[in-house]
Scaffold this motif. Structure first.
Motif, PDB file in Angstrom:
ATOM      1  N   ALA A   2      -4.279 -10.504   8.711  1.00 22.60           N
ATOM      2  CA  ALA A   2      -3.512  -9.536   7.759  1.00 22.60           C
ATOM      3  C   ALA A   2      -1.489  -9.433   7.162  1.00 22.60           C
ATOM      4  O   ALA A   2      -1.260  -9.122   6.192  1.00 22.60           O
ATOM      5  N   LYS A   3      -0.359 -10.182   8.282  1.00 23.79           N
ATOM      6  CA  LYS A   3       0.964 -10.498   8.484  1.00 23.79           C
ATOM      7  C   LYS A   3       0.535 -11.492   7.006  1.00 23.79           C
ATOM      8  O   LYS A   3       1.692 -11.367   6.004  1.00 23.79           O
ATOM      9  N   LYS A   4      -0.634 -12.827   7.200  1.00 24.29           N
ATOM     10  CA  LYS A   4      -0.210 -13.804   5.893  1.00 24.29           C
ATOM     11  C   LYS A   4      -0.384 -12.485   4.538  1.00 24.29           C
ATOM     12  O   LYS A   4       0.175 -13.108   3.280  1.00 24.29           O
ATOM     13  N   ASN A   5      -1.317 -11.950   4.307  1.00 23.62           N
ATOM     14  CA  ASN A   5      -1.605 -11.234   3.236  1.00 23.62           C
ATOM     15  C   ASN A   5      -0.221 -10.108   2.688  1.00 23.62           C
ATOM     16  O   ASN A   5      -0.485 -10.589   1.698  1.00 23.62           O
ATOM     17  N   GLY A   6       0.211 -10.232   3.757  1.00 15.55           N
ATOM     18  CA  GLY A   6       1.330  -9.473   3.025  1.00 15.55           C
ATOM     19  C   GLY A   6       2.387 -10.554   2.357  1.00 15.55           C
ATOM     20  O   GLY A   6       2.913 -10.554   1.372  1.00 15.55           O
ATOM     21  N   ASP A   7       3.103 -11.739   3.493  1.00 11.47           N
ATOM     22  CA  ASP A   7       3.266 -12.840   2.497  1.00 11.47           C
ATOM     23  C   ASP A   7       3.222 -12.924   0.990  1.00 11.47           C
ATOM     24  O   ASP A   7       3.075 -13.354  -0.066  1.00 11.47           O
ATOM     25  N   ILE A   8       1.179 -13.251   1.399  1.00 12.66           N
ATOM     26  CA  ILE A   8       0.460 -13.434  -0.508  1.00 12.66           C
ATOM     27  C   ILE A   8       1.501 -12.582  -1.518  1.00 12.66           C
ATOM     28  O   ILE A   8       1.343 -12.294  -2.405  1.00 12.66           O
ATOM     29  N   TRP A   9       0.758 -11.005  -0.919  1.00 11.08           N
ATOM     30  CA  TRP A   9       1.259  -9.926  -1.955  1.00 11.08           C
ATOM     31  C   TRP A   9       2.733 -10.258  -2.422  1.00 11.08           C
ATOM     32  O   TRP A   9       3.285 -10.088  -3.691  1.00 11.08           O
TER      33      TRP A   9
ATOM     34  N   VAL B 203       7.896   2.871   9.133  1.00 11.40           N
ATOM     35  CA  VAL B 203       8.117   1.627   9.167  1.00 11.40           C
ATOM     36  C   VAL B 203       6.926   0.884   9.195  1.00 11.40           C
ATOM     37  O   VAL B 203       5.466   1.672  10.052  1.00 11.40           O
ATOM     38  N   LEU B 204       6.894  -0.440   9.259  1.00 15.35           N
ATOM     39  CA  LEU B 204       5.807  -1.162   9.292  1.00 15.35           C
ATOM     40  C   LEU B 204       6.279  -2.310  10.225  1.00 15.35           C
ATOM     41  O   LEU B 204       7.472  -2.685  10.079  1.00 15.35           O
ATOM     42  N   ALA B 205       5.303  -2.356  11.373  1.00 20.81           N
ATOM     43  CA  ALA B 205       5.091  -2.743  12.443  1.00 20.81           C
ATOM     44  C   ALA B 205       3.744  -3.805  13.064  1.00 20.81           C
ATOM     45  O   ALA B 205       3.261  -2.839  12.933  1.00 20.81           O
ATOM     46  N   ASP B 206       4.214  -4.469  13.540  1.00 24.01           N
ATOM     47  CA  ASP B 206       2.946  -4.948  14.486  1.00 24.01           C
ATOM     48  C   ASP B 206       3.528  -5.873  16.114  1.00 24.01           C
ATOM     49  O   ASP B 206       4.400  -5.298  16.186  1.00 24.01           O
ATOM     50  N   LEU B 207       2.785  -5.920  16.776  1.00 23.47           N
ATOM     51  CA  LEU B 207       3.046  -6.274  18.205  1.00 23.47           C
ATOM     52  C   LEU B 207       2.649  -7.536  18.327  1.00 23.47           C
ATOM     53  O   LEU B 207       1.359  -8.048  17.606  1.00 23.47           O
ATOM     54  N   PRO B 208       3.394  -8.091  18.908  1.00 24.84           N
ATOM     55  CA  PRO B 208       3.021  -9.619  19.274  1.00 24.84           C
ATOM     56  C   PRO B 208       1.657 -10.036  20.234  1.00 24.84           C
ATOM     57  O   PRO B 208       1.084  -8.805  20.682  1.00 24.84           O
ATOM     58  N   LYS B 209       1.041 -10.495  20.156  1.00 25.23           N
ATOM     59  CA  LYS B 209      -0.368 -11.028  21.323  1.00 25.23           C
ATOM     60  C   LYS B 209      -0.244 -10.550  22.354  1.00 25.23           C
ATOM     61  O   LYS B 209       1.197 -11.270  22.946  1.00 25.23           O
TER      62      LYS B 209
ATOM     63  N   LEU C 160       0.378  -5.255  10.486  1.00 22.14           N
ATOM     64  CA  LEU C 160       0.612  -4.151  10.038  1.00 22.14           C
ATOM     65  C   LEU C 160      -0.478  -4.622   8.705  1.00 22.14           C
ATOM     66  O   LEU C 160      -1.783  -4.462   8.563  1.00 22.14           O
ATOM     67  N   PRO C 161      -0.275  -3.507   7.772  1.00 17.13           N
ATOM     68  CA  PRO C 161      -1.186  -2.521   6.882  1.00 17.13           C
ATOM     69  C   PRO C 161      -2.466  -3.126   5.788  1.00 17.13           C
ATOM     70  O   PRO C 161      -2.639  -3.158   5.063  1.00 17.13           O
ATOM     71  N   TYR C 162      -1.800  -4.427   5.014  1.00 13.89           N
ATOM     72  CA  TYR C 162      -1.778  -5.539   4.783  1.00 13.89           C
ATOM     73  C   TYR C 162      -3.503  -6.018   4.723  1.00 13.89           C
ATOM     74  O   TYR C 162      -4.535  -6.606   3.577  1.00 13.89           O
ATOM     75  N   LEU C 163      -3.926  -5.486   5.289  1.00 16.00           N
ATOM     76  CA  LEU C 163      -5.730  -5.807   5.350  1.00 16.00           C
ATOM     77  C   LEU C 163      -6.353  -4.340   5.391  1.00 16.00           C
ATOM     78  O   LEU C 163      -7.825  -4.606   5.517  1.00 16.00           O
ATOM     79  N   ALA C 164      -6.378  -3.282   5.911  1.00 18.79           N
ATOM     80  CA  ALA C 164      -6.269  -2.183   6.247  1.00 18.79           C
ATOM     81  C   ALA C 164      -7.336  -1.969   7.098  1.00 18.79           C
ATOM     82  O   ALA C 164      -8.276  -0.774   7.403  1.00 18.79           O
ATOM     83  N   GLN C 165      -7.256  -2.440   7.871  1.00 21.53           N
ATOM     84  CA  GLN C 165      -8.301  -3.106   9.037  1.00 21.53           C
ATOM     85  C   GLN C 165      -7.663  -2.130  10.545  1.00 21.53           C
ATOM     86  O   GLN C 165      -8.139  -2.436  11.922  1.00 21.53           O
ATOM     87  N   GLY C 166      -6.228  -1.896  10.484  1.00 19.19           N
ATOM     88  CA  GLY C 166      -5.961  -1.225  12.110  1.00 19.19           C
ATOM     89  C   GLY C 166      -6.475  -0.337  12.842  1.00 19.19           C
ATOM     90  O   GLY C 166      -7.529  -0.655  14.020  1.00 19.19           O
TER      91      GLY C 166
ATOM     92  N   CYS D 262       8.614  -1.268   5.133  1.00 13.88           N
ATOM     93  CA  CYS D 262       8.335   0.256   5.455  1.00 13.88           C
ATOM     94  C   CYS D 262       7.676   0.624   4.254  1.00 13.88           C
ATOM     95  O   CYS D 262       7.669   0.321   3.502  1.00 13.88           O
ATOM     96  N   ALA D 263       7.206   1.511   4.816  1.00 16.66           N
ATOM     97  CA  ALA D 263       6.191   2.527   3.258  1.00 16.66           C
ATOM     98  C   ALA D 263       6.288   3.312   3.670  1.00 16.66           C
ATOM     99  O   ALA D 263       6.542   4.277   3.879  1.00 16.66           O
ATOM    100  N   TYR D 264       6.612   4.377   2.228  1.00 17.92           N
ATOM    101  CA  TYR D 264       6.595   5.556   1.387  1.00 17.92           C
ATOM    102  C   TYR D 264       4.947   5.978   1.020  1.00 17.92           C
ATOM    103  O   TYR D 264       4.233   5.425   0.983  1.00 17.92           O
ATOM    104  N   ARG D 265       4.890   7.543   1.817  1.00 20.68           N
ATOM    105  CA  ARG D 265       3.237   7.719   1.145  1.00 20.68           C
ATOM    106  C   ARG D 265       3.502   9.554   0.796  1.00 20.68           C
ATOM    107  O   ARG D 265       4.417   9.945   1.050  1.00 20.68           O
ATOM    108  N   ALA D 266       2.849   9.388  -0.339  1.00 20.49           N
ATOM    109  CA  ALA D 266       2.845  10.694  -1.041  1.00 20.49           C
ATOM    110  C   ALA D 266       1.541  11.218  -1.667  1.00 20.49           C
ATOM    111  O   ALA D 266       0.768   9.976  -1.346  1.00 20.49           O
ATOM    112  N   THR D 267       1.530  12.095  -1.577  1.00 21.06           N
ATOM    113  CA  THR D 267       0.136  12.645  -2.224  1.00 21.06           C
ATOM    114  C   THR D 267       0.475  13.424  -3.675  1.00 21.06           C
ATOM    115  O   THR D 267       1.160  14.216  -3.967  1.00 21.06           O
ATOM    116  N   VAL D 268      -0.500  13.153  -4.909  1.00 19.82           N
ATOM    117  CA  VAL D 268      -0.440  14.805  -5.538  1.00 19.82           C
ATOM    118  C   VAL D 268      -1.350  15.241  -6.162  1.00 19.82           C
ATOM    119  O   VAL D 268      -2.355  13.925  -6.316  1.00 19.82           O
ATOM    120  N   SER D 269      -1.340  16.107  -6.081  1.00 21.34           N
ATOM    121  CA  SER D 269      -3.101  16.538  -6.393  1.00 21.34           C
ATOM    122  C   SER D 269      -3.814  16.479  -7.457  1.00 21.34           C
ATOM    123  O   SER D 269      -3.092  15.579  -9.347  1.00 21.34           O
TER     124      SER D 269
END
Ligand SMILES: Cc1cc2nc3c(=O)[nH]c(=O)nc-3n(C[C@H](O)[C@H](O)[C@H](O)COP(=O)(O)OP(=O)(O)OC[C@H]3O[C@@H](n4cnc5c(N)ncnc54)[C@H](O)[C@@H]3O)c2cc1C
Length: 400
Positions: A344-351, A264-270, A292-298, A168-175
């Protein structure tokens, strides 16, 4: 959907409903790649974005523990030179507000606070949880990963279950002010880049948004949160613990984080289809192809869906043409979105490789800078197809 609610069942076009009672996008950033900027420009709304966006010079993938760059993908002005459109960063709330305003200016009526219970696909009738009904010529389900439109009208034979990833992912911002007050991290806002520290099962993606006023941090790590919830609070100390062996710059940055949201990070089956049997209901966005957000394309793919769908509907002469238009839409979009979903899934595995032989090979290939790159984002061939896409012609264009 209609807002004309005379007898509770109406025929209407040009209105839209949403579950939230107000616009309430979370305080986090989103990347807007050239393939979606193309659509914003074509629709004449891009000028409104200028004062809200940040243009990063590069995406830099870094080794998690030292911060040493592994791969640098030039973005500005390179993306504009290659694909005719820039790579941008924006605050989600600004993105949502700008699109909302553009829709209002076109005369679209919004009706907030409407939760859909089900859709009768044979008559294109939306039934709200309150019992209100709206009938239209066409229903477009853009209701996210846990879509009711999908489960009741388009794929009614089963409840499609999102596939939660182990992360899953935490999200935060700093000024900006706070960033500048700390010499160890001030360079992150003065030298504008997307930085991504990658390590075993974890990464930290960070970039400035809101024209540099905020620094946005996404921290992906093993863990669980609720699928479809965008604003679950996370524990700051637990968050820091996940990154205790990361680059000192990251650790210093995280000392400035006061609260985090957990997604949470989740995707759908085809899916078997995106269009209902009657040809009156279609899905777009995460409802059709959450990834999954690993290509920033959703979101970019949701924008492309909208453009292609509008293009097809534009060809309709009468309502009897709608079913054919939706079939064309599905034909033009499904394979591309699903390829990106898999990428995107593949990129996550690679990273997220553990340190070892495979990671060393990956790093060597990333550093080779010969056009091929295990990071899908940076691989020249994949990138041309990804960022050069024209959702109006369904072809890709590149000057490379
Ligand atoms: C950590 C992370 C980082 C990301 N980064 C990027 C990025 O940089 N670039 C990018 O392009 N994408 C990114 N994405 C993906 C992007 O956020 C999604 O793809 C995008 O939000 C999908 O938009 P959508 O409108 O299809 O669905 P959603 O944003 O989920 O919106 C669905 C809407 O439907 C409404 N709804 C739900 N159920 C009902 C109901 N029963 N009745 C009525 N309304 C309902 C919801 O209230 C909501 O308003 C990221 C995702 C994550 C998790």
């Amino acid at each position: 959907m209609s807002t004309d609610n005379g007898d509770n069942t109406t025929q209407a076009k040009g209105a839209t409903g949403a579950a939230s009672t107000a616009l309430n996008e979370v305080g986090a950033g989103i990347q807007v790649p050239p393939n979606s900027v193309r659509v914003l420009k074509e629709y004449g709304v891009f000028d409104r974005f200028e004062e809200y966006v940040t243009r990063p010079k590069n995406i830099i993938l870094r080794r998690y523990d030292t911060g040493v760059p592994l791969s640098t993908t030039p973005l500005d002005p390179d993306m504009t030179n290659a694909y005719g459109n820039p790579y941008l960063l924006i605050h989600r709330a600004d993105y949502q507000k700008l699109l909302y305003q553009a829709a209002l200016d076109l005369g679209i009526e919004y009706k907030n606070g409407c939760r859909i219970k089900e859709v009768d696909e044979s008559t294109a009738t939306v039934v709200l949880e309150t019992g209100e009904k709206y009938t239209a010529d066409l229903v477009v389900g853009a209701d996210g990963i846990r879509s009711r439109v999908r489960d009741t009208a388009v794929v009614p034979e089963e409840t499609v279950k999102p596939t939660p990833s182990s992360n899953c992912a935490y999200r935060a911002t700093v000024s900006r002010e706070e960033m500048l007050s700390d010499p160890a991290i001030a360079h992150l806002v003065t030298d504008v880049n997307s930085n991504c520290w990658i390590g075993y099962r974890r990464h930290v993606m960070a970039y400035p948004i809101r024209n540099g006023e905020l620094y946005n941090i996404v921290m992906s790590h093993p863990g669980q949160a609720s699928v479809g919830r965008w604003n679950e609070p996370g524990d700051v100390e637990e968050m820091k613990n996940h990154y205790k062996n990361f680059d000192p710059v990251v650790r210093q940055l995280l000392t400035h984080v006061k609260d985090v949201l957990k997604w949470v990070l989740a995707d759908l089956p085809k899916l078997p289809r995106w269009v209902s049997q009657s040809g009156k209901v279609a899905l777009i966005g995460d409802a059709a192809h959450a990834m999954l957000p690993y290509l920033a394309q959703g979101a970019a793919q949701a924008i492309e869906d909208g453009a292609t769908l509008a293009q097809e509907l534009d060809n309709c002469v009468s309502t009897s043409d709608i079913a054919k238009a939706l079939q064309e839409f599905e034909k033009k979009r499904k394979r591309r979105a699903e390829t990106i979903q898999a990428g995107a899934k593949k990129n996550g595995d690679i990273w997220h490789l553990p340190d070892g032989e495979e990671q060393e090979e990956r790093d060597a290939l990333m550093k080779a800078r010969d056009g091929a790159n295990p990071d899908q984002w940076s691989d020249r061939g994949f990138q041309q197809w990804l960022f050069g896409w024209n959702a109006f012609t369904n072809t890709f264009e590149t000057k490379l």
